[in-house]
Design a protein around this motif. Structure first.
Motif, short mmCIF file in Angstrom:
data_model
loop_
_atom_site.label_atom_id
_atom_site.label_comp_id
_atom_site.label_asym_id
_atom_site.label_seq_id
_atom_site.Cartn_x
_atom_site.Cartn_y
_atom_site.Cartn_z
N ARG A 113 0.83 -1.21 0.00
CA ARG A 113 0.00 0.00 0.00
C ARG A 113 0.86 1.26 0.00
N ASN B 116 1.40 3.64 -3.25
CA ASN B 116 0.93 5.03 -3.13
C ASN B 116 2.06 6.01 -3.39
N ILE C 100 -5.48 -4.43 -1.10
CA ILE C 100 -4.38 -3.46 -1.25
C ILE C 100 -4.85 -2.25 -2.05
N LEU C 101 -5.57 -2.52 -3.13
CA LEU C 101 -5.97 -1.40 -4.00
C LEU C 101 -7.23 -0.68 -3.52
N TYR D 271 -2.39 8.52 4.91
CA TYR D 271 -1.44 8.06 3.88
C TYR D 271 -0.96 6.63 4.15
N TYR D 272 -0.95 6.22 5.40
CA TYR D 272 -0.28 4.98 5.73
C TYR D 272 -1.18 3.77 5.97
N GLY D 273 -2.46 4.00 6.22
CA GLY D 273 -3.27 2.84 6.57
C GLY D 273 -4.31 2.47 5.52
N SER D 274 -4.49 3.32 4.52
CA SER D 274 -5.60 3.10 3.58
C SER D 274 -5.15 2.48 2.27
N PRO D 275 -6.11 1.83 1.59
CA PRO D 275 -5.79 1.25 0.28
C PRO D 275 -5.42 2.32 -0.75
N VAL D 276 -4.74 1.87 -1.81
CA VAL D 276 -4.19 2.77 -2.82
C VAL D 276 -5.24 3.71 -3.44
N VAL D 277 -6.35 3.14 -3.90
CA VAL D 277 -7.35 3.96 -4.60
C VAL D 277 -7.93 5.03 -3.66
N VAL E 249 -6.47 6.46 -0.97
CA VAL E 249 -5.46 7.51 -0.72
C VAL E 249 -5.33 8.42 -1.94
N GLN E 250 -5.24 7.80 -3.11
CA GLN E 250 -5.07 8.61 -4.33
C GLN E 250 -6.28 9.49 -4.58
N ILE F 60 -6.10 12.39 -2.12
CA ILE F 60 -5.05 13.35 -2.51
C ILE F 60 -5.55 14.22 -3.67
N LEU F 61 -6.11 13.56 -4.68
CA LEU F 61 -6.55 14.32 -5.87
C LEU F 61 -7.75 15.21 -5.56
N LYS G 110 -12.24 2.45 -10.07
CA LYS G 110 -12.86 1.94 -8.84
C LYS G 110 -14.21 1.29 -9.11
#
Lengths: 163, 205
Positions: free
Chosen positions: A61, A65, A137-138, B104-110, B112-113, B116-117, B202
């Motif tokens: 993750r 990121n 993860i995603l 930033y550190y605990g959440s899934p990629v989508v 967090v992104q 951020i966006l 997503k």
């Protein structure tokens, strides 16, 4: 003590970090910067890791990121940071020749063409993660992950029909 | 060639990495692990500077307005400046809160992104209002500063007053709008496109 523990975790998962850096940055200088940034982000969050997810899920993750944000900012970081002269994680000289292998090059060429999210998806798939883990993860559903991988498969088939 | 063929190649590559990857522990220990120059941290510092500046302007202008409380032509512009600065302060707090709320550190990629966006888009949108407000901050503040610093009553120096108004409204506005169009508008559209891409990623099944 904390740093020793951190180094041990990195050592166990260095392969994963190396592969993410390799897939998101084709330029060697930028790759060193990305590697450094991922290690810094992992260290910053290390004390907050509570074991609710597997350590590899946590590393994926953060590393993905960081890589996606790095990739989007056009590798600007390289201008700002005092880079280390050598990579922290590296392949020994003679064995790095394998990275020049035709099939490996073809593989990276294919990954290079994908957008940053599909890159993450295919990386997780190639690393033998289950759809459930990929989804975790995603942050997408398992069905979504499966559909996307099947689309990438089709795309790949079309692209390499003549190879 | 199919994905499964690539998977075999990847497995060989993975095996090679398992056997030959070296972690330079000494270098990792030497690395200043608190020196991240992550873009978001730079933005956070920038926002904190914005907040501190707005607070200082409010305090200073409030003091000046109270100082000239009997001269309405100075204290009213002073209160206008305070009101505009308060808007800057609120916008700064909104953005800072948004930055601090991202996990930033605990959440899934989508997730967090997307966060951020979304924040980036919001920040760029608010930046437009900040630029529009800038002349409204400067226009009433200048008479107060002229009086305090040079003891000049700008309302009695008509040419100076006209110069100030023309300079700020006639030149600053077009310049600020040009700045937005060339520096922020493209980034705003880019953030919107990336968000749409994320949304599609997503939701498509």
């Amino acid at each position: 003590m904390e740093k020793d523990k951190f180094i041990s975790v990195i050592k166990d998962n260095q392969k994963l970090i190396y592969k993410i850096c390799y897939c998101y940055c084709s330029n060697q200088e930028s790759r060193k910067d990305l590697e450094q940034e991922i290690l810094l982000q992992l260290w910053n969050s290390f004390s907050r890791f509570d074991g609710r997810v597997k350590i590899s899920t946590w590393i994926y993750r953060i590393a993905l990121n960081t890589a996606i944000s790095f990739y989007r900012s056009d590798c600007k970081h390289s201008k700002n940071r005092d880079s280390a002269d050598v990579s922290i994680i590296s392949v020994s000289g003679t064995d790095s020749e394998m990275e020049k292998d035709e099939n490996i090059l073809l593989l990276f060429q294919f990954i290079e063409q994908l957008n940053e999210l599909d890159k993450a998806l295919i990386l997780l798939y190639l690393d033998n993660n289950r759809y459930k883990t990929i989804a975790e993860i995603l942050g997408i559903s398992e069905t979504n992950a499966a559909t996307k991988i099947s689309r990438i498969k089709m795309k790949l088939k079309e692209q390499f029909t003549n190879i | 060639m199919e994905l499964d063929d690539l998977k075999n190649t990847w497995s060989q590559y993975d095996k090679m990495l398992a056997d030959n990857l070296r972690l330079n522990e000494e270098l990792l220990r030497k690395l200043n692990l608190n020196s991240s120059k992550r873009e978001m941290q730079k933005v956070l510092v920038y926002e904190l500077i914005n907040i501190v500046t707005a607070v200082l302007v409010i305090i200073f202008t409030l003091w000046l307005s109270v100082y000239y409380i009997n001269l309405l032509r100075f204290c009213i512009p002073g209160f206008i400046t305070i009101a505009v600065s308060a808007v800057y302060l609120i916008l700064g707090i909104i953005r800072t809160k948004g930055l601090l709320n991202i996990d930033y550190y605990g959440s899934p990629v989508v997730k967090v992104q997307t966060e951020i966006l979304t924040l980036k888009r919001k920040t760029l949108h608010l930046r437009k209002y900040e630029l529009i407000l800038l002349p409204l901050l400067l226009l009433p503040l200048l008479p107060l500063l002229f009086k305090f610093v040079h003891n000049i009553d700008i309302y009695k120096e008509l040419s100076l007053l006209v110069f100030e108004v023309v300079l700020i409204t006639g030149l600053a506005y077009p310049l600020l709008m040009w700045t937005y169009k060339h520096f922020y508008d493209k980034k705003f559209k880019n953030a919107e496109n990336l968000l749409a891409e994320l949304d599609k990623f997503k939701n498509e099944e």
